[in-house]
Design an enzyme around this catalytic site. Structure first.
Site, PDB file in Angstrom:
ATOM      1  N   ARG A  12       0.850  -1.189   0.000  1.00  0.00           N
ATOM      2  CA  ARG A  12       0.000   0.000   0.000  1.00  0.00           C
ATOM      3  C   ARG A  12       0.890   1.245   0.000  1.00  0.00           C
ATOM      4  O   ARG A  12       2.090   1.176   0.263  1.00  0.00           O
ATOM      5  CB  ARG A  12      -0.893  -0.003   1.242  1.00  0.00           C
ATOM      6  CG  ARG A  12      -1.932  -1.097   1.233  1.00  0.00           C
ATOM      7  CD  ARG A  12      -2.502  -1.344   2.615  1.00  0.00           C
ATOM      8  NE  ARG A  12      -3.072  -0.128   3.200  1.00  0.00           N
ATOM      9  CZ  ARG A  12      -3.387   0.003   4.495  1.00  0.00           C
ATOM     10  NH1 ARG A  12      -3.149  -1.000   5.327  1.00  0.00           N
ATOM     11  NH2 ARG A  12      -3.910   1.124   4.932  1.00  0.00           N
ATOM     12  N   SER A  14       0.697   3.970   1.982  1.00  0.00           N
ATOM     13  CA  SER A  14       0.837   4.741   3.212  1.00  0.00           C
ATOM     14  C   SER A  14       2.289   4.757   3.688  1.00  0.00           C
ATOM     15  O   SER A  14       3.091   3.893   3.325  1.00  0.00           O
ATOM     16  CB  SER A  14      -0.048   4.149   4.316  1.00  0.00           C
ATOM     17  OG  SER A  14       0.463   2.892   4.741  1.00  0.00           O
ATOM     18  N   LYS A  90      -2.770  -8.045  10.861  1.00  0.00           N
ATOM     19  CA  LYS A  90      -4.105  -7.793  11.407  1.00  0.00           C
ATOM     20  C   LYS A  90      -5.102  -7.342  10.336  1.00  0.00           C
ATOM     21  O   LYS A  90      -6.306  -7.364  10.572  1.00  0.00           O
ATOM     22  CB  LYS A  90      -4.048  -6.756  12.530  1.00  0.00           C
ATOM     23  CG  LYS A  90      -3.682  -5.345  12.126  1.00  0.00           C
ATOM     24  CD  LYS A  90      -3.589  -4.443  13.348  1.00  0.00           C
ATOM     25  CE  LYS A  90      -3.214  -3.016  12.990  1.00  0.00           C
ATOM     26  NZ  LYS A  90      -4.255  -2.325  12.235  1.00  0.00           N
ATOM     27  N   ASP A  91      -4.609  -6.953   9.156  1.00  0.00           N
ATOM     28  CA  ASP A  91      -5.486  -6.583   8.053  1.00  0.00           C
ATOM     29  C   ASP A  91      -5.906  -7.782   7.213  1.00  0.00           C
ATOM     30  O   ASP A  91      -6.736  -7.640   6.304  1.00  0.00           O
ATOM     31  CB  ASP A  91      -4.802  -5.562   7.130  1.00  0.00           C
ATOM     32  CG  ASP A  91      -4.611  -4.210   7.786  1.00  0.00           C
ATOM     33  OD1 ASP A  91      -5.362  -3.893   8.724  1.00  0.00           O
ATOM     34  OD2 ASP A  91      -3.695  -3.471   7.360  1.00  0.00           O
ATOM     35  N   ALA A 135     -11.416   3.802  14.823  1.00  0.00           N
ATOM     36  CA  ALA A 135     -12.299   3.186  13.829  1.00  0.00           C
ATOM     37  C   ALA A 135     -12.409   1.688  14.056  1.00  0.00           C
ATOM     38  O   ALA A 135     -13.123   1.001  13.335  1.00  0.00           O
ATOM     39  CB  ALA A 135     -11.787   3.464  12.424  1.00  0.00           C
ATOM     40  N   LEU A 137     -13.676  -1.532  15.857  1.00  0.00           N
ATOM     41  CA  LEU A 137     -14.781  -1.990  16.709  1.00  0.00           C
ATOM     42  C   LEU A 137     -14.248  -2.686  17.952  1.00  0.00           C
ATOM     43  O   LEU A 137     -14.818  -2.556  19.042  1.00  0.00           O
ATOM     44  CB  LEU A 137     -15.689  -2.925  15.909  1.00  0.00           C
ATOM     45  CG  LEU A 137     -17.019  -3.294  16.559  1.00  0.00           C
ATOM     46  CD1 LEU A 137     -17.875  -2.059  16.800  1.00  0.00           C
ATOM     47  CD2 LEU A 137     -17.777  -4.289  15.679  1.00  0.00           C
ATOM     48  N   ARG A 138     -13.136  -3.419  17.808  1.00  0.00           N
ATOM     49  CA  ARG A 138     -12.538  -4.077  18.974  1.00  0.00           C
ATOM     50  C   ARG A 138     -12.085  -3.056  20.002  1.00  0.00           C
ATOM     51  O   ARG A 138     -12.390  -3.182  21.203  1.00  0.00           O
ATOM     52  CB  ARG A 138     -11.342  -4.943  18.534  1.00  0.00           C
ATOM     53  CG  ARG A 138     -10.550  -5.517  19.708  1.00  0.00           C
ATOM     54  CD  ARG A 138      -9.249  -6.153  19.236  1.00  0.00           C
ATOM     55  NE  ARG A 138      -8.359  -5.216  18.578  1.00  0.00           N
ATOM     56  CZ  ARG A 138      -7.528  -4.394  19.221  1.00  0.00           C
ATOM     57  NH1 ARG A 138      -7.495  -4.368  20.545  1.00  0.00           N
ATOM     58  NH2 ARG A 138      -6.736  -3.582  18.547  1.00  0.00           N
ATOM     59  N   ARG A 139     -11.332  -2.043  19.560  1.00  0.00           N
ATOM     60  CA  ARG A 139     -10.862  -1.026  20.498  1.00  0.00           C
ATOM     61  C   ARG A 139     -12.022  -0.271  21.132  1.00  0.00           C
ATOM     62  O   ARG A 139     -11.995   0.063  22.320  1.00  0.00           O
ATOM     63  CB  ARG A 139      -9.909  -0.063  19.797  1.00  0.00           C
ATOM     64  CG  ARG A 139      -8.554  -0.688  19.463  1.00  0.00           C
ATOM     65  CD  ARG A 139      -7.691   0.225  18.602  1.00  0.00           C
ATOM     66  NE  ARG A 139      -6.393  -0.381  18.337  1.00  0.00           N
ATOM     67  CZ  ARG A 139      -5.662  -0.145  17.257  1.00  0.00           C
ATOM     68  NH1 ARG A 139      -6.121   0.683  16.322  1.00  0.00           N
ATOM     69  NH2 ARG A 139      -4.478  -0.723  17.101  1.00  0.00           N
ATOM     70  N   ARG A 156     -10.773   7.486  11.277  1.00  0.00           N
ATOM     71  CA  ARG A 156      -9.971   6.705  10.349  1.00  0.00           C
ATOM     72  C   ARG A 156      -8.863   7.575   9.801  1.00  0.00           C
ATOM     73  O   ARG A 156      -8.734   8.749  10.118  1.00  0.00           O
ATOM     74  CB  ARG A 156     -10.850   6.153   9.219  1.00  0.00           C
ATOM     75  CG  ARG A 156     -11.740   4.977   9.665  1.00  0.00           C
ATOM     76  CD  ARG A 156     -12.233   4.177   8.482  1.00  0.00           C
ATOM     77  NE  ARG A 156     -11.113   3.665   7.695  1.00  0.00           N
ATOM     78  CZ  ARG A 156     -11.190   3.463   6.385  1.00  0.00           C
ATOM     79  NH1 ARG A 156     -12.283   3.754   5.715  1.00  0.00           N
ATOM     80  NH2 ARG A 156     -10.145   2.983   5.731  1.00  0.00           N
ATOM     81  N   ASN A 158      -4.516   7.547   8.158  1.00  0.00           N
ATOM     82  CA  ASN A 158      -3.216   6.982   8.499  1.00  0.00           C
ATOM     83  C   ASN A 158      -2.744   7.500   9.861  1.00  0.00           C
ATOM     84  O   ASN A 158      -3.426   8.306  10.505  1.00  0.00           O
ATOM     85  CB  ASN A 158      -2.197   7.281   7.391  1.00  0.00           C
ATOM     86  CG  ASN A 158      -2.015   8.777   7.149  1.00  0.00           C
ATOM     87  OD1 ASN A 158      -2.067   9.578   8.078  1.00  0.00           O
ATOM     88  ND2 ASN A 158      -1.786   9.147   5.905  1.00  0.00           N
ATOM     89  N   ARG A 162      -4.339  10.671  12.236  1.00  0.00           N
ATOM     90  CA  ARG A 162      -4.981  10.466  13.535  1.00  0.00           C
ATOM     91  C   ARG A 162      -4.249  11.232  14.640  1.00  0.00           C
ATOM     92  O   ARG A 162      -4.879  11.807  15.524  1.00  0.00           O
ATOM     93  CB  ARG A 162      -5.046   8.972  13.848  1.00  0.00           C
ATOM     94  CG  ARG A 162      -6.077   8.255  12.984  1.00  0.00           C
ATOM     95  CD  ARG A 162      -6.268   6.821  13.414  1.00  0.00           C
ATOM     96  NE  ARG A 162      -5.689   5.907  12.444  1.00  0.00           N
ATOM     97  CZ  ARG A 162      -5.759   4.588  12.545  1.00  0.00           C
ATOM     98  NH1 ARG A 162      -6.359   4.026  13.578  1.00  0.00           N
ATOM     99  NH2 ARG A 162      -5.223   3.814  11.633  1.00  0.00           N
ATOM    100  N   CYS A 248     -14.209  -6.939  10.469  1.00  0.00           N
ATOM    101  CA  CYS A 248     -14.350  -5.630  11.109  1.00  0.00           C
ATOM    102  C   CYS A 248     -15.726  -5.459  11.718  1.00  0.00           C
ATOM    103  O   CYS A 248     -16.000  -4.458  12.372  1.00  0.00           O
ATOM    104  CB  CYS A 248     -14.073  -4.518  10.102  1.00  0.00           C
ATOM    105  SG  CYS A 248     -12.338  -4.430   9.620  1.00  0.00           S
TER     106      CYS A 248
END
Length: 317
Positions: A12, A14, A90-91, A135, A137-139, A156, A158, A162, A248
């Site tokens: 990617r 980023s 994790k992605d 962004a 849901l777990r956190r 959301r 990079n 944030r 997600c």
């Protein structure tokens, strides 16, 4: 100097992805006997824009899930435009496209979540009703489980974006992967780190996935990237991910670690509001097993199914 690329590496665009892929690029070049100054020519980074990067105004579960960070890169791999891909583990969705495999997992960076704030040292120290930006849901669910008064806002973008929003006062705190901060040279920013047993991170957090076509998974340069202990712990966590059909849309955390030849694993799933939490933990002795990676995955599957049975309809799908 190679006349044509030996290994084309998909990534990617980023800053974090480029940093991670650059590390792997140098390791692949070294394993091929290529001098450092020729690494970019022999093992060029092929930057591929993903849907997950382009759409920044909605949660991933609203636009198709975490696979949106990998889909276009995997298409390039299947089409033969690249020879391997470097992803944040994790992605990676639990299931991969036919013909592709996670061929190597290098040594893991710190798997913990990092707490960043201008006003508090820990999540527990935030003021009543403070704004937490994430962004994930777990956190969100884990934070609300500990602090149900918090105002969780969708954030959301990079890492730089944030952090800039935190510094501008748009939120009072953010949670980021410690591994990403370290790879970007920003390890001084966290005020504290989250206990990975009390609040397990995303399955595979801190690890990189080297994805190849199935026919290439045994190549020498691929094997040179493999780190057996990390591959075992990640196999356990992704076993839980598979059992829980986690995406997600599901708040799932899993943390595995090795201790004196014993693999330990904790898995949890939460309702999105954090009110309900379902946890299971177990361990298995690996030193005598012929296939420790497969055994680790089996442990993850068993714990994941146990959590799923306990949670029932309380967690999202």
């Amino acid at each position: 100097m190679p006349t044509q690329p030996l290994v084309r590496i998909g990534a990617r665009g980023s800053k974090l992805s480029r940093a991670q892929s650059g590390q792997i690029q140098r390791r692949i070049a070294a394993s091929l006997g290529v001098p450092p100054e020729e690494a970019e020519t022999a093992c060029p980074l092929v930057i591929i824009s993903t849907t997950g990067d382009r759409v920044q105004d909605r949660r991933l579960q609203e636009i198709g899930g975490k696979g949106l960070f990998t889909k276009e890169i995997e298409e390039a791999l299947l089409d033969g435009r690249i020879d391997c891909a470097v992803h944040s583990m994790k992605d990676m969705p639990a299931l991969l496209p036919a013909g592709l495999c996670i061929a190597a997992v290098p040594e893991r960076e710190d798997p913990r979540d990092a707490f960043l704030s201008l006003t508090a040292e820990r999540l527990e120290d935030l003021a009543q009703g403070a704004r937490l930006g994430t962004a994930s849901l777990r956190r969100q669910a884990q934070s609300l489980h500990r602090r149900p008064d918090l105002d969780v806002e969708m954030l959301r973008g990079n890492v730089d974006t944030r952090i800039a929003k935190l510094e501008a006062g748009e939120v009072d705190a953010i949670l980021l992967a410690c591994s990403g901060l370290k790879r970007l040279g920003l390890s001084h920013l966290p005020k504290s780190l989250i206990d990975p047993v009390e609040c397990p991170p995303a399955p595979g957090q801190g690890a990189l996935a080297i994805e190849t076509r199935e026919g290439d998974c045994e190549l020498p340069w691929v094997k040179a990237l493999q780190h057996a202990p990390t591959m075992i712990t990640v196999a356990a966590e992704r076993g839980a991910l598979t059992a829980l059909e986690a995406s997600c849309k599901t708040a799932v955390g899993a943390h595995a670690w090795m201790q004196n030849g014993t693999l330990k694993l904790v898995v949890e799933a939460l309702s999105s509001d954090g009110r309900q939490r379902f946890r299971h933990a177990a361990e298995t002795e690996l030193s005598q097993l012929a296939q420790p990676e497969a055994s680790a995955r089996d442990l993850g599957l068993s714990l994941g199914y146990a959590v799923k049975a306990a949670a029932g309809d309380a967690i999202g799908h």
